[in-house]
Design an enzyme around this catalytic site. Structure first.
Site, PDB file in Angstrom:
ATOM      1  N   GLU A 218       1.556  -0.005  -4.876  1.00  0.00           N
ATOM      2  CA  GLU A 218       0.544   0.978  -5.266  1.00  0.00           C
ATOM      3  C   GLU A 218       1.244   2.293  -5.590  1.00  0.00           C
ATOM      4  O   GLU A 218       1.779   2.962  -4.719  1.00  0.00           O
ATOM      5  CB  GLU A 218      -0.460   1.193  -4.137  1.00  0.00           C
ATOM      6  CG  GLU A 218      -1.554   2.184  -4.506  1.00  0.00           C
ATOM      7  CD  GLU A 218      -2.385   2.630  -3.319  1.00  0.00           C
ATOM      8  OE1 GLU A 218      -3.558   2.991  -3.526  1.00  0.00           O
ATOM      9  OE2 GLU A 218      -1.860   2.635  -2.181  1.00  0.00           O
TER      10      GLU A 218
ATOM     11  N   ASP B  10       0.829  -1.198   0.000  1.00  0.00           N
ATOM     12  CA  ASP B  10       0.000   0.000   0.000  1.00  0.00           C
ATOM     13  C   ASP B  10       0.873   1.262   0.000  1.00  0.00           C
ATOM     14  O   ASP B  10       1.980   1.261   0.539  1.00  0.00           O
ATOM     15  CB  ASP B  10      -0.886  -0.032   1.255  1.00  0.00           C
ATOM     16  CG  ASP B  10      -1.852   1.126   1.333  1.00  0.00           C
ATOM     17  OD1 ASP B  10      -2.733   1.212   0.467  1.00  0.00           O
ATOM     18  OD2 ASP B  10      -1.721   1.938   2.269  1.00  0.00           O
TER      19      ASP B  10
END
Length: 621
Positions: free
Chosen positions: A367, A338
């Protein structure tokens, strides 16, 4: 008398045991990682020891040929860091001998045998299709863990879009055959680790999982560590991989570190001194100001997610070991990291390098939320656009996400509009060190669903046909195969709705054909047909890629391998159009017929092909 003496002896033993346990508790609350593995490529092991006043303890170790390299004492009196050398260590029990101001205790610490060599851990790749889901919103297999006594959040209300709904690992496990029927090959769960955070005013909770409070424990409302490992084992038996969502950039504000940080520099800007600006361009911008760079990388992601300082080597060693522990313990098949660029760039590169060295066939996707291909490509391993190698094998294609969603509202021309935007974007694949290691998607948990608030599958079929045939690793979002929709206009919860049938009391069970409407079954069957054709198909995993400038509003992308061809044809306009077959002679060559794998119908390649408005074909010949 003998009976009385026996009772006294037993009572004394109990008291001694209780006193010993009390002494241990006073000394040491826990040690992380909870165990480790012999034979790792990196022989260095960090043990973070938690306990009141433990900083002043002296430590010796013996057993398993392990060596104590160093003891690190940081600012807090309640942490002690032990660095062990395991280069000669064997599996077994290491004895950790603590002496803190004359109080002596010994703690056993287990070195386990690895289940497989690092190189045998196979990650996901472009032969896979990832299916992303939120455990809290997918299915509730064990209502008994909906609310766990002692946790800060005591809410579970399916009518509230931002509170917990009760989904769990048991619910996912009960529907593994659904994924097989659909045809996906890998499952990506949003984070499953403990988020012991309060529900703000009884309206917002961390059901999403991105506010970690314990890096070595599955959230009890999802299940146990053992249940997670068992779920992965069963998924493997059914040919399904599992990707674990991790967050190194930040933790939850109720993590013990936020109350008592091991060192003053454990976090960036302690006590929410700065929130990130989310301006990711500043990280690579050659003209970026210091203040912009500082705000982006060292600001907290949100007020209740403290920003970890990856430049602190003890922080990064802890996080690196944690990721390796989950690979070893649970057998995960990949990591989705993330908010990748928000963390320290150099530290993350070293993390990736260590993962790639230990697990050369593993895969991690970061990400990287930017819609410019050059920016995304610069974060990929071995990129020539970056003066620092990230060692990150896979990046997320937000550029494709942006363009494919614009097509819904545009007509296609030869230059920029509609599928011309896709043509232009894929034409920049020379920027990537490895275009096959780019993860593409049309939606996820942080975006509006592709269908918005509608149910029209026309544009969805076009998007899926391209997503599942182009040179990318595709990711689907749960429920879209049965036309689940929603937007973020009010709250994220409306794009994270419960899968119908996964919860007690649902009026319809849409995991079954009988529970779905005709339209939902049509979309499910269409998607499943395409996915099963794709599975194991070397045209997709190994084939070359050719694309054509849109002609008459029609965009064509071709994959070829071993003398076989797959030709994706998209009518980008809201009117009937004809594919001029002669224009594609270099691909069609002497072929006279093809099969549209979306319908099973035969198609004559000796004459022009008529496509309805927004029509799509995937021709195999």
């Amino acid at each position: 008398m003998k009976k009385r003496l026996f009772i006294i002896a037993i009572t004394s033993m109990i008291l001694l045991t209780n006193n010993s346990m009390a002494q241990k508790k006073a000394y040491i609350d826990k040690i992380e990682p909870t165990n480790w593995y012999a034979g790792m490529n990196d022989p260095s092991l960090q043990l973070m020891v938690y306990g009141k006043g433990i900083k002043t303890a002296n430590v010796k170790i013996d057993g398993c040929n392990a060596q104590l390299d160093s003891i690190v004492r940081l600012d807090s009196p309640n942490y002690l860091f032990l660095y062990l050398n395991l280069s000669q260590a064997k599996a077994g029990m290491i004895k950790l001998h603590f002496n803190n101001k004359g109080k002596k205790i010994t703690i056993p610490y287990e070195l386990k045998t690895r289940q497989m060599a690092g190189a045998d851990h196979k990650g996901f790749d472009n032969s896979d299709v990832l299916y992303m889901l939120m455990p809290d919103r997918f299915a509730n297999g064990n209502p008994k863990n909906d609310i766990v006594k002692g946790m800060r959040d005591q809410f579970c209300d399916r009518k509230a879009p931002s509170l917990r709904h009760g989904g769990d690992l048991a619910g996912i496990r009960q529907h593994l055959d659904y994924f097989k029927q659909l045809g996906v090959t890998a499952l990506w769960f949003t984070p499953v680790l403990e988020n012991d955070m309060p529900a703000d005013n009884g309206t917002n909770s961390s059901y999403h999982g991105y506010a970690t409070t314990n890096y070595y424990k599955v959230d009890p409302r999802f299940g146990t560590n053992e249940e997670y490992r068992s779920l992965i084992e069963e998924a493997h038996k059914k040919g399904l991989k599992v990707v674990m969502d991790m967050i190194f950039n930040h933790c939850g504000s109720y993590h013990p570190w936020n109350e008592d940080a091991p060192s003053k520099d454990w976090f960036n800007n302690p006590h929410y001194g700065l929130q990130t600006s989310y301006k990711l361009n500043s990280i690579l911008d050659p003209y970026a100001s210091k203040v912009d760079f500082e705000e982006t990388t060292n600001g907290w992601f949100v007020q209740n997610m403290p920003d970890l300082n990856q430049k602190n080597p003890h922080v990064m060693k802890y996080l690196t070991q944690n990721s390796q522990w989950w690979i070893e313990y649970a057998g995960i098949d990949g990591i989705r990291m993330d908010t990748y660029p928000y963390a320290d760039r150099d530290a993350m590169a070293q993390w990736m390098k260590s993962i790639n060295t230990e697990y050369p066939n593993f895969n991690t996707v970061g990400e990287t939320w930017c819609i410019e291909p050059a920016y995304t490509a610069s974060w990929q391993k071995d990129s020539k656009l970056n003066n620092k190698n990230s060692y990150l094998k896979t990046v997320m294609d937000f550029a494709f996400f942006d363009r494919i969603n614009k097509i819904k509202h545009e007509e296609t021309n030869q230059w920029e509009s509609g599928f011309a935007g896709i043509y232009n974007t894929l034409g920049l694949d020379f920027l990537y060190a490895n275009p096959s290691n780019v993860l593409a998607f049309i939606e996820n948990h942080d975006t509006d669903r592709f269908l918005g608030n509608g149910k029209d599958s026309t544009a969805l079929k076009q998007a899926y046909a391209l997503l599942l045939t182009m040179k990318r690793i595709p990711q689907l979002y749960y429920g879209t195969e049965i036309l689940m929709n929603g937007t973020k206009n009010i709250t994220d919860g409306y794009v994270r709705c419960d899968f119908p049938g996964g919860f007690a009391g649902d009026a319809k069970n849409k995991f079954t054909k009988e529970g779905r409407t005709d339209a939902e079954n049509a979309m499910f069957d269409w998607t499943s047909r395409l996915l099963h054709w794709r599975k194991g198909n070397e045209i997709i995993s190994k084939g070359t890629q050719t694309q054509f400038v849109p002609l008459n509003g029609i965009y064509v992308l071709v994959r070829q391998y071993g003398g076989k061809t797959a030709m994706t044809i998209e009518n980008g306009n809201r009117k009937e159009a004809q594919l001029q077959v002669k224009h594609y002679a270099e691909i069609i060559k002497k072929a006279t017929t093809a099969t549209d794998i979306l319908t099973g119908q035969k198609v004559d390649l000796t004459k022009n092909i008529t496509l309805p408005q927004r029509g799509v074909m995937v021709l195999a010949f």
